[in-house]
Design an enzyme around this catalytic site. Structure first.
Site, PDB file in Angstrom:
ATOM      1  N   VAL A   1       0.824  -1.209   0.000  1.00  0.00           N
ATOM      2  CA  VAL A   1       0.000   0.000   0.000  1.00  0.00           C
ATOM      3  C   VAL A   1       0.860   1.263   0.000  1.00  0.00           C
ATOM      4  O   VAL A   1       0.345   2.370   0.075  1.00  0.00           O
ATOM      5  CB  VAL A   1      -0.951   0.002   1.236  1.00  0.00           C
ATOM      6  CG1 VAL A   1      -1.931  -1.154   1.170  1.00  0.00           C
ATOM      7  CG2 VAL A   1      -0.163  -0.044   2.554  1.00  0.00           C
TER       8      VAL A   1
ATOM      9  N   HIS B   1      -4.498  -4.129  -2.278  1.00  0.00           N
ATOM     10  CA  HIS B   1      -4.856  -3.869  -0.872  1.00  0.00           C
ATOM     11  C   HIS B   1      -4.993  -2.372  -0.597  1.00  0.00           C
ATOM     12  O   HIS B   1      -4.858  -1.930   0.536  1.00  0.00           O
ATOM     13  CB  HIS B   1      -3.849  -4.517   0.075  1.00  0.00           C
ATOM     14  CG  HIS B   1      -3.961  -6.014   0.115  1.00  0.00           C
ATOM     15  ND1 HIS B   1      -3.004  -6.833   0.670  1.00  0.00           N
ATOM     16  CD2 HIS B   1      -4.934  -6.844  -0.336  1.00  0.00           C
ATOM     17  CE1 HIS B   1      -3.385  -8.103   0.557  1.00  0.00           C
ATOM     18  NE2 HIS B   1      -4.547  -8.135  -0.071  1.00  0.00           N
TER      19      HIS B   1
HETATM   20  C1  BJW Z   1      11.929 -10.467   1.110  1.00  0.00           C
HETATM   21  C2  BJW Z   1      12.833  -9.454   1.440  1.00  0.00           C
HETATM   22  C3  BJW Z   1      13.709  -9.039   0.409  1.00  0.00           C
HETATM   23  C4  BJW Z   1      11.628  -9.850   3.184  1.00  0.00           C
HETATM   24  N1  BJW Z   1      13.641  -9.620  -0.789  1.00  0.00           N
HETATM   25  N2  BJW Z   1      11.909 -11.031  -0.085  1.00  0.00           N
HETATM   26  C5  BJW Z   1      -8.838 -18.937   6.124  1.00  0.00           C
HETATM   27  C6  BJW Z   1      -8.493 -19.512   4.916  1.00  0.00           C
HETATM   28  C7  BJW Z   1      -8.418 -18.759   3.758  1.00  0.00           C
HETATM   29  C8  BJW Z   1      -8.655 -17.402   3.778  1.00  0.00           C
HETATM   30  C9  BJW Z   1      -8.998 -16.827   4.979  1.00  0.00           C
HETATM   31  C10 BJW Z   1      -9.092 -17.577   6.133  1.00  0.00           C
HETATM   32  N3  BJW Z   1      -9.432 -16.740   7.144  1.00  0.00           N
HETATM   33  C11 BJW Z   1      -9.543 -15.492   6.665  1.00  0.00           C
HETATM   34  C12 BJW Z   1      -9.276 -15.526   5.338  1.00  0.00           C
HETATM   35  C13 BJW Z   1      -9.251 -14.389   4.400  1.00  0.00           C
HETATM   36  C14 BJW Z   1      -8.139 -13.404   4.729  1.00  0.00           C
HETATM   37  C15 BJW Z   1      -6.808 -14.167   4.848  1.00  0.00           C
HETATM   38  O1  BJW Z   1      -6.137 -14.452   3.887  1.00  0.00           O
HETATM   39  N4  BJW Z   1      -6.369 -14.470   6.047  1.00  0.00           N
HETATM   40  C16 BJW Z   1      -5.148 -15.254   6.230  1.00  0.00           C
HETATM   41  C17 BJW Z   1      -4.252 -14.583   7.252  1.00  0.00           C
HETATM   42  C18 BJW Z   1      -5.515 -16.671   6.527  1.00  0.00           C
HETATM   43  N5  BJW Z   1      -8.072 -12.495   3.587  1.00  0.00           N
HETATM   44  C19 BJW Z   1      -8.857 -11.446   3.530  1.00  0.00           C
HETATM   45  O2  BJW Z   1      -9.627 -11.139   4.426  1.00  0.00           O
HETATM   46  C20 BJW Z   1      -8.782 -10.634   2.251  1.00  0.00           C
HETATM   47  N6  BJW Z   1     -10.081 -10.471   1.717  1.00  0.00           N
HETATM   48  C21 BJW Z   1     -10.803 -11.510   1.283  1.00  0.00           C
HETATM   49  O3  BJW Z   1     -10.397 -12.660   1.335  1.00  0.00           O
HETATM   50  O4  BJW Z   1     -12.016 -11.138   0.763  1.00  0.00           O
HETATM   51  C22 BJW Z   1     -12.909 -12.185   0.360  1.00  0.00           C
HETATM   52  C23 BJW Z   1     -12.719 -12.662  -1.038  1.00  0.00           C
HETATM   53  C24 BJW Z   1     -11.723 -12.211  -1.845  1.00  0.00           C
HETATM   54  C25 BJW Z   1     -11.558 -12.702  -3.141  1.00  0.00           C
HETATM   55  C26 BJW Z   1     -12.394 -13.642  -3.632  1.00  0.00           C
HETATM   56  C27 BJW Z   1     -13.431 -14.114  -2.826  1.00  0.00           C
HETATM   57  C28 BJW Z   1     -13.584 -13.612  -1.540  1.00  0.00           C
HETATM   58  C29 BJW Z   1      -8.197  -9.261   2.528  1.00  0.00           C
HETATM   59  C30 BJW Z   1      -6.787  -9.335   2.984  1.00  0.00           C
HETATM   60  C31 BJW Z   1      -6.304  -7.956   3.405  1.00  0.00           C
HETATM   61  C32 BJW Z   1      -4.901  -8.018   3.973  1.00  0.00           C
HETATM   62  N7  BJW Z   1      -4.591  -6.770   4.555  1.00  0.00           N
HETATM   63  C33 BJW Z   1      -3.207  -6.516   4.965  1.00  0.00           C
HETATM   64  C34 BJW Z   1      -3.153  -5.090   5.557  1.00  0.00           C
HETATM   65  C35 BJW Z   1      -3.292  -4.059   4.434  1.00  0.00           C
HETATM   66  C36 BJW Z   1      -3.159  -2.670   4.938  1.00  0.00           C
HETATM   67  C37 BJW Z   1      -1.806  -2.437   5.565  1.00  0.00           C
HETATM   68  O5  BJW Z   1      -0.765  -2.485   4.870  1.00  0.00           O
HETATM   69  O6  BJW Z   1      -1.793  -2.217   6.768  1.00  0.00           O
HETATM   70  O7  BJW Z   1      -2.336  -6.616   3.833  1.00  0.00           O
HETATM   71  S1  BJW Z   1      -2.536  -7.720   6.082  1.00  0.00           S
HETATM   72  C38 BJW Z   1      -0.925  -7.745   5.390  1.00  0.00           C
HETATM   73  O8  BJW Z   1      -0.665  -9.029   4.786  1.00  0.00           O
HETATM   74  C39 BJW Z   1      -0.961  -6.742   4.243  1.00  0.00           C
HETATM   75  C40 BJW Z   1      -0.167  -7.451   3.180  1.00  0.00           C
HETATM   76  O9  BJW Z   1      -0.469  -6.916   1.920  1.00  0.00           O
HETATM   77  C41 BJW Z   1      -0.577  -8.886   3.357  1.00  0.00           C
HETATM   78  C42 BJW Z   1       0.385  -9.874   2.774  1.00  0.00           C
HETATM   79  O10 BJW Z   1       1.611  -9.849   3.428  1.00  0.00           O
HETATM   80  P1  BJW Z   1       2.960  -9.999   2.589  1.00  0.00           P
HETATM   81  O11 BJW Z   1       3.084  -8.873   1.650  1.00  0.00           O
HETATM   82  O12 BJW Z   1       3.063 -11.354   2.053  1.00  0.00           O
HETATM   83  O13 BJW Z   1       4.059  -9.723   3.741  1.00  0.00           O
HETATM   84  P2  BJW Z   1       4.708 -10.743   4.773  1.00  0.00           P
HETATM   85  O14 BJW Z   1       5.323  -9.934   5.847  1.00  0.00           O
HETATM   86  O15 BJW Z   1       3.768 -11.795   5.173  1.00  0.00           O
HETATM   87  O16 BJW Z   1       5.868 -11.450   3.942  1.00  0.00           O
HETATM   88  C43 BJW Z   1       7.009 -10.730   3.508  1.00  0.00           C
HETATM   89  C44 BJW Z   1       7.868 -11.669   2.686  1.00  0.00           C
HETATM   90  O17 BJW Z   1       8.951 -10.932   2.153  1.00  0.00           O
HETATM   91  C45 BJW Z   1       8.483 -12.834   3.500  1.00  0.00           C
HETATM   92  O18 BJW Z   1       8.244 -14.052   2.788  1.00  0.00           O
HETATM   93  C46 BJW Z   1       9.975 -12.502   3.536  1.00  0.00           C
HETATM   94  O19 BJW Z   1      10.801 -13.656   3.507  1.00  0.00           O
HETATM   95  C47 BJW Z   1      10.134 -11.703   2.273  1.00  0.00           C
HETATM   96  N8  BJW Z   1      11.243 -10.738   2.253  1.00  0.00           N
HETATM   97  N9  BJW Z   1      12.686  -9.135   2.756  1.00  0.00           N
HETATM   98  C48 BJW Z   1      12.792 -10.621  -0.988  1.00  0.00           C
HETATM   99  N10 BJW Z   1      14.646  -8.068   0.639  1.00  0.00           N
END
Ligand code: BJW
Ligand code: ZN
Length: 289
Positions: free
Chosen positions: A115, A146
């Site tokens: 974001v 997001h």
């Molecule tokens: C490097 C590096 C370097 C570091 N080089 N690499 C159970 C089962 C399935 C789904 C669900 C469930 N229970 C709930 C859900 C749904 C839920 C979900 O997925 N939950 C899970 C936790 C289980 N999802 C939602 O609610 C989403 N909406 C949804 O599903 O709507 C319904 C729907 C959609 C589509 C079709 C049908 C229905 C919405 C999700 C919103 C997430 N929001 C956040 C906050 C955003 C605002 C903010 O920024 O504050 O988004 S949470 C946070 O996680 C943020 C990120 O975008 C998101 C992903 O994280 P990301 O980017 O992967 O970061 P990290 O920290 O996890 O990983 C970093 C990586 O980088 C690591 O691997 C490191 O190794 C690597 N790294 N340095 C290369 N230099």
């Protein structure tokens, strides 16, 4: 038969050069080298702060004071950050004039979960040296699924006003509270009236990001792109948050190739055709050149 996973950059470049519909799915690791903390893993924000209080609509309505301080801190951090070499590599690859030397006649879209707006800044920088052919492309180049840290959204459904606002600080009451967030000592009692308000109807405003339980944005466009992609680059994401976590799987199921660029192991990376472990700010510029 088990697929043999490759770590060979030249073999990846051969696949890239033949791909026609390329997507990248990015996460917080893309911005790590710009000084933006990731969410999970060592030093991750969700280790220190409670995601359910800060990144859900329920948490916001329960205590908008805490939530706004967290997002004010995030805005201040992002405001100071600059795109890194990985953002720049993706920005340059978005320009047909550059990409067509690497992957002739291909399309490319970056789907980012971030974001912070850094990919957009990198693309704007790349566009400064763009040709007419680059400027005429209609396909979306970046989809911020997001939402955006600098969007401020009215909480009143009837109004729904959204405004792009990079003001620092966003309001007087939040000034300096970023230090409280750093110390994990946020003030839960800033009066609602002093928090950011909608510039149209004066109702309480909220950050224009997608929280858990909310629908990500641009989903129709994203699903179309994922459905026809023949190469998916998965960059700096833990691949634990849905729906972004399934995109690589869908591309693979449709017969496309998947290449993961991550500092560390991530969910499902054992199924990728290519795995490049290391900082993406180093691996990606090499892969996309
Ligand atoms: C490097 C590096 C370097 C570091 N080089 N690499 C159970 C089962 C399935 C789904 C669900 C469930 N229970 C709930 C859900 C749904 C839920 C979900 O997925 N939950 C899970 C936790 C289980 N999802 C939602 O609610 C989403 N909406 C949804 O599903 O709507 C319904 C729907 C959609 C589509 C079709 C049908 C229905 C919405 C999700 C919103 C997430 N929001 C956040 C906050 C955003 C605002 C903010 O920024 O504050 O988004 S949470 C946070 O996680 C943020 C990120 O975008 C998101 C992903 O994280 P990301 O980017 O992967 O970061 P990290 O920290 O996890 O990983 C970093 C990586 O980088 C690591 O691997 C490191 O190794 C690597 N790294 N340095 C290369 N230099
Ligand atoms: Zn309003």
């Amino acid at each position: 038969m088990m697929m043999q996973q490759s770590h060979d950059m030249q073999a990846f470049k051969d696949v890239l050069s033949k791909s026609k519909h390329i997507i990248a799915v990015a996460g917080a690791g893309l911005s790590a080298a710009s000084g933006i903390p990731t969410f999970r893993g060592a030093g991750g924000m969700w280790r220190k702060y409670n995601a359910m209080s800060l990144a859900t609509p329920e948490g916001f309505h329960e205590n908008p004071s805490l939530c706004w301080q967290f997002y004010h801190y995030r805005r201040e951090t992002a405001n100071k950050a600059q795109p890194n070499a990985a953002h720049n590599a993706l920005g340059a690859f978005s320009l047909p004039s550059i990409r067509h030397l690497i992957a002739p006649e291909s399309s490319f879209t970056l789907i980012t979960q971030n974001v912070d707006g850094l990919s957009v800044l990198a693309l704007e920088k790349a566009l400064e040296s763009a040709t007419d052919a680059d400027l005429n492309v209609e396909q979306p180049k970046i989809l911020e699924m997001h939402g955006r840290l600098f969007d401020v959204k009215c909480t009143k459904a009837e109004c729904g006003h959204v405004e792009f606002n990079r003001t620092s600080p966003i309001c007087a009451a939040l000034q300096g509270t970023e230090d409280l967030v750093e110390a994990n000592a946020m003030d839960p009692d800033i009066p609602r009236a002093d928090l950011p308000r909608c510039s149209k109807c004066n109702a309480l405003a909220r950050p224009g990001v997608v929280w858990f339980g909310e629908m990500p944005v641009h989903l129709d466009t994203i699903e179309g792109l994922v459905g026809r992609a023949d190469l998916c680059l998965v960059v700096g994401t833990s691949s634990t948050v849905y729906p972004a976590a399934v995109y690589a799987e869908v591309v693979a199921e449709n017969g496309g190739k998947v290449a993961v660029f991550n500092l560390d192991r991530s969910e499902g990376d054992e199924d990728a055709n290519f795995l490049f472990l290391g900082p993406c700010e180093e691996t990606l510029p090499e892969a996309l050149s």
